[in-house]
Design a protein around this motif. Structure first.
Motif, PDB file in Angstrom:
ATOM      1  N   THR A 259       1.013  -1.380   0.055  1.00 12.08           N
ATOM      2  CA  THR A 259       0.005   0.001   0.102  1.00 12.08           C
ATOM      3  C   THR A 259       0.905   1.123  -0.083  1.00 12.08           C
ATOM      4  O   THR A 259       0.614   2.235  -0.597  1.00 12.08           O
ATOM      5  CB  THR A 259      -0.887   0.165   1.292  1.00 12.08           C
ATOM      6  OG1 THR A 259      -0.223   0.297   2.477  1.00 12.08           O
ATOM      7  CG2 THR A 259      -1.891  -1.152   1.256  1.00 12.08           C
ATOM      8  N   VAL A 260       2.147   1.003   0.679  1.00 12.79           N
ATOM      9  CA  VAL A 260       2.979   2.273   0.707  1.00 12.79           C
ATOM     10  C   VAL A 260       3.508   2.448  -0.976  1.00 12.79           C
ATOM     11  O   VAL A 260       3.632   3.755  -1.399  1.00 12.79           O
ATOM     12  CB  VAL A 260       4.117   1.999   1.614  1.00 12.79           C
ATOM     13  CG1 VAL A 260       5.159   2.952   1.421  1.00 12.79           C
ATOM     14  CG2 VAL A 260       3.576   1.972   3.046  1.00 12.79           C
ATOM     15  N   GLY A 271      -2.813   9.462   1.342  1.00  6.48           N
ATOM     16  CA  GLY A 271      -2.693   8.872   2.770  1.00  6.48           C
ATOM     17  C   GLY A 271      -1.298   8.205   3.029  1.00  6.48           C
ATOM     18  O   GLY A 271      -1.175   7.182   4.106  1.00  6.48           O
ATOM     19  N   PHE A 272      -0.226   8.585   2.066  1.00  8.43           N
ATOM     20  CA  PHE A 272       1.186   8.107   2.364  1.00  8.43           C
ATOM     21  C   PHE A 272       1.555   7.810   3.860  1.00  8.43           C
ATOM     22  O   PHE A 272       2.100   6.996   4.088  1.00  8.43           O
ATOM     23  CB  PHE A 272       2.047   8.901   1.449  1.00  8.43           C
ATOM     24  CG  PHE A 272       3.511   8.388   1.724  1.00  8.43           C
ATOM     25  CD1 PHE A 272       3.894   7.269   0.826  1.00  8.43           C
ATOM     26  CD2 PHE A 272       4.298   9.133   2.181  1.00  8.43           C
ATOM     27  CE1 PHE A 272       5.187   6.860   1.050  1.00  8.43           C
ATOM     28  CE2 PHE A 272       5.740   8.715   2.460  1.00  8.43           C
ATOM     29  CZ  PHE A 272       6.116   7.464   1.760  1.00  8.43           C
ATOM     30  N   THR A 273       1.458   9.115   4.623  1.00  7.41           N
ATOM     31  CA  THR A 273       2.136   8.788   6.137  1.00  7.41           C
ATOM     32  C   THR A 273       1.424   7.764   6.702  1.00  7.41           C
ATOM     33  O   THR A 273       2.224   7.086   7.526  1.00  7.41           O
ATOM     34  CB  THR A 273       2.080  10.356   6.568  1.00  7.41           C
ATOM     35  OG1 THR A 273       2.852  11.429   5.654  1.00  7.41           O
ATOM     36  CG2 THR A 273       2.582  10.529   7.876  1.00  7.41           C
ATOM     37  N   ASN A 277       3.212   4.588   8.209  1.00  9.19           N
ATOM     38  CA  ASN A 277       3.286   4.706   9.740  1.00  9.19           C
ATOM     39  C   ASN A 277       2.532   3.110  10.120  1.00  9.19           C
ATOM     40  O   ASN A 277       3.418   2.519  10.944  1.00  9.19           O
ATOM     41  CB  ASN A 277       2.480   5.710  10.408  1.00  9.19           C
ATOM     42  CG  ASN A 277       2.646   5.643  11.993  1.00  9.19           C
ATOM     43  OD1 ASN A 277       3.700   6.018  12.448  1.00  9.19           O
ATOM     44  ND2 ASN A 277       1.590   5.164  12.481  1.00  9.19           N
ATOM     45  N   ARG A 278       1.587   2.897   9.531  1.00 12.59           N
ATOM     46  CA  ARG A 278       0.883   1.607   9.906  1.00 12.59           C
ATOM     47  C   ARG A 278       1.793   0.349   9.546  1.00 12.59           C
ATOM     48  O   ARG A 278       1.678  -0.617  10.299  1.00 12.59           O
ATOM     49  CB  ARG A 278      -0.614   1.412   9.133  1.00 12.59           C
ATOM     50  CG  ARG A 278      -1.092   0.046   9.377  1.00 12.59           C
ATOM     51  CD  ARG A 278      -2.500   0.208   8.521  1.00 12.59           C
ATOM     52  NE  ARG A 278      -3.216  -1.167   8.793  1.00 12.59           N
ATOM     53  CZ  ARG A 278      -3.972  -1.919   8.247  1.00 12.59           C
ATOM     54  NH1 ARG A 278      -4.268  -1.116   6.988  1.00 12.59           N
ATOM     55  NH2 ARG A 278      -4.675  -2.739   8.478  1.00 12.59           N
ATOM     56  N   ALA A 279       2.342   0.377   8.202  1.00 12.07           N
ATOM     57  CA  ALA A 279       3.369  -0.510   7.849  1.00 12.07           C
ATOM     58  C   ALA A 279       4.657  -0.894   8.956  1.00 12.07           C
ATOM     59  O   ALA A 279       4.913  -1.968   9.313  1.00 12.07           O
ATOM     60  CB  ALA A 279       3.919  -0.357   6.748  1.00 12.07           C
ATOM     61  N   ALA A 304      10.551   0.636  -0.128  1.00 13.42           N
ATOM     62  CA  ALA A 304       9.331   1.247  -0.693  1.00 13.42           C
ATOM     63  C   ALA A 304       8.776   2.703  -0.314  1.00 13.42           C
ATOM     64  O   ALA A 304       8.411   3.127  -1.404  1.00 13.42           O
ATOM     65  CB  ALA A 304       8.167   0.395   0.321  1.00 13.42           C
ATOM     66  N   ALA A 305       9.143   3.363   0.686  1.00 16.56           N
ATOM     67  CA  ALA A 305       8.970   4.712   0.947  1.00 16.56           C
ATOM     68  C   ALA A 305       9.763   5.582  -0.044  1.00 16.56           C
ATOM     69  O   ALA A 305       9.201   6.633  -0.664  1.00 16.56           O
ATOM     70  CB  ALA A 305       9.196   5.073   2.044  1.00 16.56           C
ATOM     71  N   HIS A 306      10.843   5.204  -0.551  1.00 17.83           N
ATOM     72  CA  HIS A 306      11.800   5.924  -1.562  1.00 17.83           C
ATOM     73  C   HIS A 306      11.035   5.803  -2.797  1.00 17.83           C
ATOM     74  O   HIS A 306      11.040   6.626  -3.648  1.00 17.83           O
ATOM     75  CB  HIS A 306      13.048   5.271  -1.456  1.00 17.83           C
ATOM     76  CG  HIS A 306      14.116   5.949  -2.621  1.00 17.83           C
ATOM     77  ND1 HIS A 306      14.411   7.317  -2.512  1.00 17.83           N
ATOM     78  CD2 HIS A 306      14.514   5.798  -3.718  1.00 17.83           C
ATOM     79  CE1 HIS A 306      15.287   7.484  -3.443  1.00 17.83           C
ATOM     80  NE2 HIS A 306      15.248   6.505  -4.410  1.00 17.83           N
ATOM     81  N   TYR A 307      10.495   4.566  -3.378  1.00 15.98           N
ATOM     82  CA  TYR A 307       9.804   4.317  -4.481  1.00 15.98           C
ATOM     83  C   TYR A 307       8.737   5.253  -4.635  1.00 15.98           C
ATOM     84  O   TYR A 307       8.559   5.651  -5.757  1.00 15.98           O
ATOM     85  CB  TYR A 307       9.496   2.823  -4.520  1.00 15.98           C
ATOM     86  CG  TYR A 307       8.634   2.288  -5.772  1.00 15.98           C
ATOM     87  CD1 TYR A 307       9.156   2.381  -6.883  1.00 15.98           C
ATOM     88  CD2 TYR A 307       7.254   2.406  -5.667  1.00 15.98           C
ATOM     89  CE1 TYR A 307       8.605   1.974  -8.218  1.00 15.98           C
ATOM     90  CE2 TYR A 307       6.567   1.940  -6.638  1.00 15.98           C
ATOM     91  CZ  TYR A 307       7.047   1.782  -7.986  1.00 15.98           C
ATOM     92  OH  TYR A 307       6.172   1.365  -9.137  1.00 15.98           O
ATOM     93  N   ALA A 308       8.035   5.359  -3.574  1.00 20.71           N
ATOM     94  CA  ALA A 308       6.645   6.057  -3.598  1.00 20.71           C
ATOM     95  C   ALA A 308       6.866   7.538  -3.547  1.00 20.71           C
ATOM     96  O   ALA A 308       6.202   8.607  -4.097  1.00 20.71           O
ATOM     97  CB  ALA A 308       5.653   5.890  -2.575  1.00 20.71           C
ATOM     98  N   ARG A 309       7.916   8.125  -2.583  1.00 15.94           N
ATOM     99  CA  ARG A 309       8.037   9.585  -2.337  1.00 15.94           C
ATOM    100  C   ARG A 309       9.668   9.789  -2.356  1.00 15.94           C
ATOM    101  O   ARG A 309      10.540   9.905  -1.225  1.00 15.94           O
ATOM    102  CB  ARG A 309       7.707   9.912  -0.924  1.00 15.94           C
ATOM    103  CG  ARG A 309       6.002   9.941  -0.956  1.00 15.94           C
ATOM    104  CD  ARG A 309       5.549  10.834  -1.836  1.00 15.94           C
ATOM    105  NE  ARG A 309       3.992  10.976  -1.706  1.00 15.94           N
ATOM    106  CZ  ARG A 309       3.191  10.168  -2.503  1.00 15.94           C
ATOM    107  NH1 ARG A 309       3.618   9.231  -3.404  1.00 15.94           N
ATOM    108  NH2 ARG A 309       1.784  10.326  -2.361  1.00 15.94           N
ATOM    109  N   PRO A 310      10.321   9.585  -3.619  1.00 10.99           N
ATOM    110  CA  PRO A 310      11.820   9.673  -3.665  1.00 10.99           C
ATOM    111  C   PRO A 310      12.566  11.028  -3.214  1.00 10.99           C
ATOM    112  O   PRO A 310      13.659  11.311  -2.616  1.00 10.99           O
ATOM    113  CB  PRO A 310      12.275   9.288  -5.203  1.00 10.99           C
ATOM    114  CG  PRO A 310      10.909   9.839  -5.698  1.00 10.99           C
ATOM    115  CD  PRO A 310       9.632   9.436  -4.737  1.00 10.99           C
TER     116      PRO A 310
END
Length: 338
Positions: A259-260, A271-273, A277-279, A304-310
């Motif tokens: 989902t991230v 709802g990225f944050t 946070n949940r993961a 995963a976070a870098h992929y979504a919000r580099p």
């Protein structure tokens, strides 16, 4: 500007108008998540996945910026062989001196009064190595950012060596506190790009990046920034299988991490944050109960976070570390993992 940069064989990609982040992905990619390498948009001549779509093709560049003339310009650093020091001047709490220059012990007798930003830590690193301060290097391209920071551009001219991107707040790979590194796997905002905060303005008369100084190359190597080539696969030695509970834990965590990653298809409003946070909280709880290796889970979350919000690695890592810690303090054994 995009055509001029591409003419230097620096791949470029559009940034969202008025912002320093990549332009939103196309409609076709909003309905499903996939790896940039398999994205159909690239074959169709569309920009997608930020720096993964960067190009030097004049026809594509003309088409992209004709479609969105207000778009800013991002430069993919890895293919351009660029190493850019992104010096931040954000107002934030200064960490313990042990975290200012990773791997370098700063004695207590060294007075750090007044130290407040990446300008200070970069100057301190240069002083420790008895080298000129890169922030004052008039022989290379330097760009003042709207927030008061500085981009110091260099060219990596050493064949076969690649440097990875990093953030100055990373507990794993960092050059100096509040000094980010933009290299392989990252992009940099091009000079003259205008955002709602202001313009990225070149300083002085130099418009060409100088070769990366040898002492900085040595520091990047020391701090783990060199991308090592993947080893050639060989015969696999027999190893005991992982406990079944680890696989079950991964099966529980994987959908949350996905989902991230899926947030990559929208620049905002996903709802990225909350999802990150949940993961991370779930991973912390599973690790605290012995079902996961926390370091491995953190790496997977960070990727995963870098992929979504580099463009916000520092913030991503702050969210991950806080949620992992909170989750680890409340270990849990979901049904089937006890």
């Amino acid at each position: 500007m995009a055509r001029w940069l591409a003419g230097r064989q620096w791949p470029v990609h559009p940034l969202a108008p008025g912002r320093k982040t990549p332009a939103a992905n196309c409609e076709q990619c909003r309905v499903r998540s996939h790896e940039p390498s398999s994205c159909p948009c690239h074959e169709q001549g569309r920009w997608c996945h930020g720096f993964h779509s960067a190009t030097t093709d004049p026809a594509l560049i003309d088409a992209w910026w004709s479609r969105e003339p207000r778009a800013g310009v991002g430069v993919s650093c890895g293919p351009a062989h660029l190493v850019v020091l992104d010096v931040d001047a954000h107002a934030t709490q200064v960490p313990d001196r042990s975290r200012l220059l990773p791997g370098i012990r700063i004695p207590e007798q060294v007075d750090l009064a007044g130290l407040a930003s990446g300008f200070d830590t970069l100057a301190l690193l240069a002083a420790y190595r008895q080298e000129p301060n890169p922030a004052e290097d008039e022989n290379t391209l330097r760009v003042r950012t709207p927030s008061g920071g500085l981009h110091i551009w260099y060219v990596n001219s050493e064949p076969g060596v690649r440097y990875r991107s990093s953030t100055g707040s990373s507990p794993r790979t960092a050059l100096a506190w509040q000094v980010d590194v933009r290299a392989h796997g990252g992009y940099i905002v091009a000079p003259t790009t205008r955002t709602s905060a202001g313009v990225y303005t070149p300083l002085g008369a130099v418009r060409d990046p100088a070769p990366l100084p040898a002492w900085l190359a040595a520091e990047l190597t020391r701090t783990g920034h060199v991308v090592r080539p993947s080893p050639v696969p060989g015969p696999r030695p027999h190893a005991p299988a992982r406990p079944p509970r680890t696989g079950a834990a991964q099966a529980l965590l994987h959908p949350l991490i996905e989902t991230v990653r899926e947030c990559a298809v929208h620049a905002e409003g996903t709802g990225f944050t909350e999802k990150l946070n949940r993961a991370a909280f779930t991973a912390g709880g599973l690790a605290g109960a012995g079902h996961l290796n926390q370091a491995e889970a953190r790496q997977e979350l960070a990727e995963a976070a870098h992929y979504a919000r580099p463009h916000q690695n520092r913030r991503n890592e702050t969210i991950i570390d806080a949620a992992l810690s909170a989750g680890a303090s409340r270990p849990f054994h979901p049904k089937g993992l006890a």
